[in-house]
Design a protein around this motif. Structure first.
Motif, PDB file in Angstrom:
ATOM      1  N   ARG A   1      -0.678  -0.575  -5.683  1.00  0.00           N
ATOM      2  CA  ARG A   1      -1.564  -0.045  -6.717  1.00  0.00           C
ATOM      3  C   ARG A   1      -0.825   0.239  -8.023  1.00  0.00           C
ATOM      4  NH1 ARG A   1      -4.210   5.504  -5.754  1.00  0.00           N
ATOM      5  NH2 ARG A   1      -4.523   4.861  -3.600  1.00  0.00           N
TER       6      ARG A   1
ATOM      7  N   VAL B   1      -5.793  -6.880  -4.301  1.00  0.00           N
ATOM      8  CA  VAL B   1      -5.569  -5.545  -3.751  1.00  0.00           C
ATOM      9  C   VAL B   1      -6.928  -4.890  -3.528  1.00  0.00           C
ATOM     10  CG1 VAL B   1      -4.446  -3.327  -4.115  1.00  0.00           C
ATOM     11  CG2 VAL B   1      -3.401  -5.405  -5.015  1.00  0.00           C
TER      12      VAL B   1
ATOM     13  N   SER C   1      -9.262   6.874  -4.582  1.00  0.00           N
ATOM     14  CA  SER C   1      -9.265   5.952  -3.450  1.00  0.00           C
ATOM     15  C   SER C   1     -10.462   5.027  -3.515  1.00  0.00           C
ATOM     16  CB  SER C   1      -9.293   6.749  -2.142  1.00  0.00           C
ATOM     17  OG  SER C   1     -10.456   7.552  -2.088  1.00  0.00           O
TER      18      SER C   1
ATOM     19  N   LEU D   1      -4.184  -0.901  -0.855  1.00  0.00           N
ATOM     20  CA  LEU D   1      -3.615  -0.248  -2.031  1.00  0.00           C
ATOM     21  C   LEU D   1      -2.215   0.306  -1.787  1.00  0.00           C
ATOM     22  CD1 LEU D   1      -6.791   1.671  -3.187  1.00  0.00           C
ATOM     23  CD2 LEU D   1      -5.591  -0.036  -4.553  1.00  0.00           C
ATOM     24  N   GLU D   2      -1.974   0.779  -0.558  1.00  0.00           N
ATOM     25  CA  GLU D   2      -0.719   1.459  -0.267  1.00  0.00           C
ATOM     26  C   GLU D   2       0.377   0.526   0.234  1.00  0.00           C
ATOM     27  OE1 GLU D   2      -0.452   4.627  -1.062  1.00  0.00           O
ATOM     28  OE2 GLU D   2      -2.536   4.536  -1.730  1.00  0.00           O
TER      29      GLU D   2
ATOM     30  N   ASP E   1      -9.381  -1.755  -1.180  1.00  0.00           N
ATOM     31  CA  ASP E   1      -9.302  -0.468  -0.495  1.00  0.00           C
ATOM     32  C   ASP E   1      -9.682  -0.659   0.969  1.00  0.00           C
ATOM     33  OD1 ASP E   1     -12.008  -0.819  -0.465  1.00  0.00           O
ATOM     34  OD2 ASP E   1     -12.482   0.819  -1.831  1.00  0.00           O
TER      35      ASP E   1
END
Length: 771
Positions: free
Chosen positions: A621, A765, A41, A744-745, A767
């Motif tokens: 990701r 992208v 992560s 990321l998700e 976090d």
């Protein structure tokens, strides 16, 4: 993690090894497929660079991750993407320079810019109409001379014998014109081949096709399509008008010509991809309007083929350009036909008016129309299938310009030979009445006062043949003539599309469909005495033309309006719509549309309207490019030069980061800067040390970036000394401080929507801590 790999080929003509199925490098520059890194992560900054590196429509393996419940990997396939294509920057770079310029502008300045947009659209429509007039008049004059010479020769040798001389004359004339057009395309500007609609469709989608909107391309396109039509190929001049209008728009809107190296110092504000794309949309619409006399259809064509980010004023400007184009064509052709002010020639193709009572349709005919739509979809899929494999053959074996010219000449000679043979052996003789529409009637072996009906279809330009099939009275053609003509012209048109000549597929499709549609009308009328009352051949020729064209190109909304406007009768709106929808549904079941096929064959990373259904299994990701190359907000010049010179990471956008601590933790994102911007900064030597020593140094403005647009110099042309490499460059003022980012998700469908709706080129992208 998904192991997602994708093969890439160079599909340029110079690379003869780029054949289907050969091993080629990957998008990220590596030589062998490799899995994406397992990511913890937020330990690295990543960037989505090319979404098209993943083919989401292939069958997914059933092996699943028990924790996520999704497929473990997607196998690669033979569908290729080409590294020679880049995206366009449809998203404005809102850096400090841009915001300062916008804030300095007054309300009156913005109004002047809006007026300039309307003026440009008017100029686009006017110039596109002039080009359409030029093409139409030159084709009519040259084709008239050719057909008169051949007709006189045939009449001379019909009784005296020696018709083989007429055949040779016809084949030589056709081959000569086609050779001239093919030489121009194959040796001077290969991008001018075909109709140009697939390339313009890609441009509106956000893909930069090399040389597609150059002035040289326009000249070759116009001259090439004249040679192709006069050369008797199974082509039309309407499709290339869309490409021509787009090139006109791209040139006029910039206020200069990079090809001629002339800058008129006007419209400088519009020198960026965002504005240029809007004007190209107007140019494409003006081309449709000039070709078919369908201004509304032109607007819908640009909307259907372009991206989804539109506004009301843009739509009005596009409609204005379309109307000006139609009016210009109307007015000039009225003078040419010695009827000044008679605006009855709305487009290059005029279907004529369908106003007779016999052309009315009944409720019980709608199922017949739908069935014809299904037939059109099947025939269109067959046409596309054959053309696909012909194109594959050309890519493998007919890739040299000299071979391409020879193939085009061969097709021209074969077309003339087939036409002459079918006219020679035809026994379909019709009386030559006082109200006949045939411009070059051939008697051949028919009795006095009669003409050969097969010659009406072959011995004419395709546009006039279409009108003959739609409007000639009952009994003009017999079933055998129409059946043979449909079969032969279908094969000839399939062979012709994809040659190294400028040519369109609209009119051949309409001609094929009108032929088998009229045949259906004749067969229906012969079934019962009552059917002969309502089964008018012209009506079914119109439905067949729509079905065949829809089955080949797979357009629905815009094509419906174009057909309705071209016929001048809104009564046929419902059956034409049903026919086109049916043709698309049936055709898509077997094969893609012709333009989509050629886009894939050119290996263009085209982004479709909707994300594939299987993309819900993937997140950001898993498809982002990694590792991404980042730049510090204050970066060393030598580092920037090395990054831009590195061919293995040929990125065009670089995240700008700031280090928040001295640890090895990832830096935080603070902006995004483009390769083109960095090159301009290096060219003008915007270095921190030089700014301190030169107090009178001129501050860089947006005009400097616009002057370099669109042909930014390569990094190899920028000279940086060894001392300058040690200087620092502050990117704060030039970077976009608010780039679009996703976590990321984020699911891939949401990422897809951002790219498609906003016209993005780069998406970063990050976090949870913006790293």
């Amino acid at each position: 993690m998904a192991n997602i790999t994708k093969k890439v080929s160079w599909s340029s003509r110079g690379d003869e090894s780029a054949l289907v199925g050969e091993e080629t490098p990957l998008l990220n520059g590596s030589e062998q497929p490799r899995p994406l890194r397992q990511m913890s992560s937020g330990n690295t900054i990543f960037q989505i660079d090319r979404l098209s590196t993943v083919d989401l429509e292939e069958e997914i393996t059933t092996e699943e991750d028990p924790g996520r419940g999704r497929p473990k990997e997607i196998p690669h396939n033979e569908k290729l993407l080409s590294l020679k294509f880049e995206s366009l920057d449809y998203d404005n770079i809102e850096n400090q320079l841009f915001l300062e310029e916008e804030r300095r502008m007054s309300f009156m300045s913005f109004r002047c810019l809006e007026i300039s947009r309307w003026v440009i659209c008017g100029l686009i429509g006017f110039l596109t109409g002039l080009i359409a007039c030029f093409i139409d008049i030159v084709v009519e004059q040259l084709a008239g001379i050719k057909y008169k010479v051949i007709k006189e020769n045939i009449v001379k040798f019909t009784e005296a014998g020696g018709l083989s001389i007429s055949l040779i004359l016809w084949a030589v004339l056709n081959s000569s014109f086609v050779m001239l057009g093919a030489v121009m395309v194959a040796f001077f500007e290969p991008i001018a081949a075909g109709s140009g609609i697939p390339q313009i469709k890609c441009y509106l989608n956000g893909i930069k096709i090399p040389r597609v909107v150059r002035l040289k391309t326009l000249v070759i396109k116009v001259c090439g399509v004249i040679c192709s039509v006069v050369g008797g190929l199974a082509v039309g001049k309407e499709g290339p008008m869309i490409h021509s209008g787009a090139v006109v728009a791209a040139g006029v809107s910039q206020g200069r010509s990079t090809s001629l190296k002339r800058d008129f110092k006007i419209f400088e504000y519009f020198r960026r991809d965002t504005e240029k794309r809007d004007f190209v949309s107007a140019g494409a619409a003006a081309g449709v309007s000039a070709a078919f006399g369908a201004p509304v259809g032109g607007v819908l064509f640009s909307l259907e083929e372009g991206a989804s980010f539109w506004n009301q004023m843009l739509t009005w400007r596009i409609f204005f350009a379309s109307m000006i184009s139609t009016f210009t064509l109307n007015f000039i052709l009225s003078i040419y036909h010695n009827k000044p002010g008679d605006l009855s020639n709305p487009g290059l193709i005029n279907f004529g008016r369908f106003e007779s009572e016999a052309m009315a349709y009944n409720f019980y005919e709608i199922p017949l129309f739908i069935a014809m739509g299904a037939v059109g979809g099947i025939l269109g899929a067959l046409f596309n299938f054959l053309n696909y494999w012909l194109t594959i053959f050309r890519i493998r074996y007919v890739h040299r310009p000299c071979l391409q010219v020879m193939e085009a000449m061969l097709v021209a000679a074969v077309t003339a030979t087939v036409a002459f043979t079918m006219i020679y052996f035809s026994i379909d003789c019709q009386p030559l009445g006082p109200d006949h529409n045939e411009e070059y009637p051939l008697q051949l072996f028919c009795a006095d006062g009669e003409y050969n009906s097969m010659a009406t279809a072959f011995f004419n330009t395709p546009e006039k043949s279409v009108r003959s099939l739609l409007h000639n009275p009952r009994g003009t053609y017999n079933s055998l003539t129409l059946g043979l003509f449909t079969l032969t012209y279908f094969l000839l048109a399939c062979w012709t599309y994809g040659l190294a000549v400028s040519a369109g597929v609209f009119i051949p499709s309409l001609l094929i469909g009108a032929a088998w549609g009229r045949l259906c009308g004749i067969l229906l009328a012969s079934t019962t005495s009552t059917a002969s009352m309502w089964a008018d051949p012209g009506k079914y020729a119109l439905i067949g033309a729509a079905a065949q064209l829809g089955g080949i190109v797979r357009m629905t909304l815009s094509l419906t309006v174009i057909m309705v406007e071209a016929t001048g009768n809104v009564t046929y709106g419902l059956p034409i719509m049903l026919v086109l929808m049916t043709a698309k549904i049936v055709g898509d079941y077997f094969q893609e549309g012709l333009y989509d096929i050629h886009i894939k064959l050119q290996s263009v990373p085209f982004l479709h309207w909707e994300a594939p259904a299987t993309s819900h299994w993937l997140i950001a990701r898993e498809v982002m490019s990694s590792p991404v190359t980042c730049l510090n907000r204050i970066e060393k010049v030598g580092t920037i030069v090395d990054i831009l010179s590195n061919t293995s990471t040929n990125h065009n956008g670089f995240p700008v980061v700031v280090q928040v601590s001295a640890d090895d933790e990832p830096a935080k994102l603070c902006g995004l800067i483009l390769r083109s911007q960095l090159i301009v900064l290096l060219k003008h030597k915007v270095f921190v040390e030089l700014a301190r020593t030169r107090l009178t140094q001129r501050k860089l403005q947006l005009k400097d970036f616009r002057d370099a647009y669109p042909r930014f110099p390569p990094i190899q042309s920028i000279h940086v000394s060894q001392d300058e490499r040690e200087c620092m460059m502050d990117l704060t003022e030039f970077m976009n401080p608010t780039p679009y980012t996703v976590p990321l998700e984020t699911s891939l469908p949401r990422v897809f929507k951002l790219f498609r709706a906003l016209g993005l080129r780069h998406l970063v992208v990050v976090d949870d801590e913006n790293r």
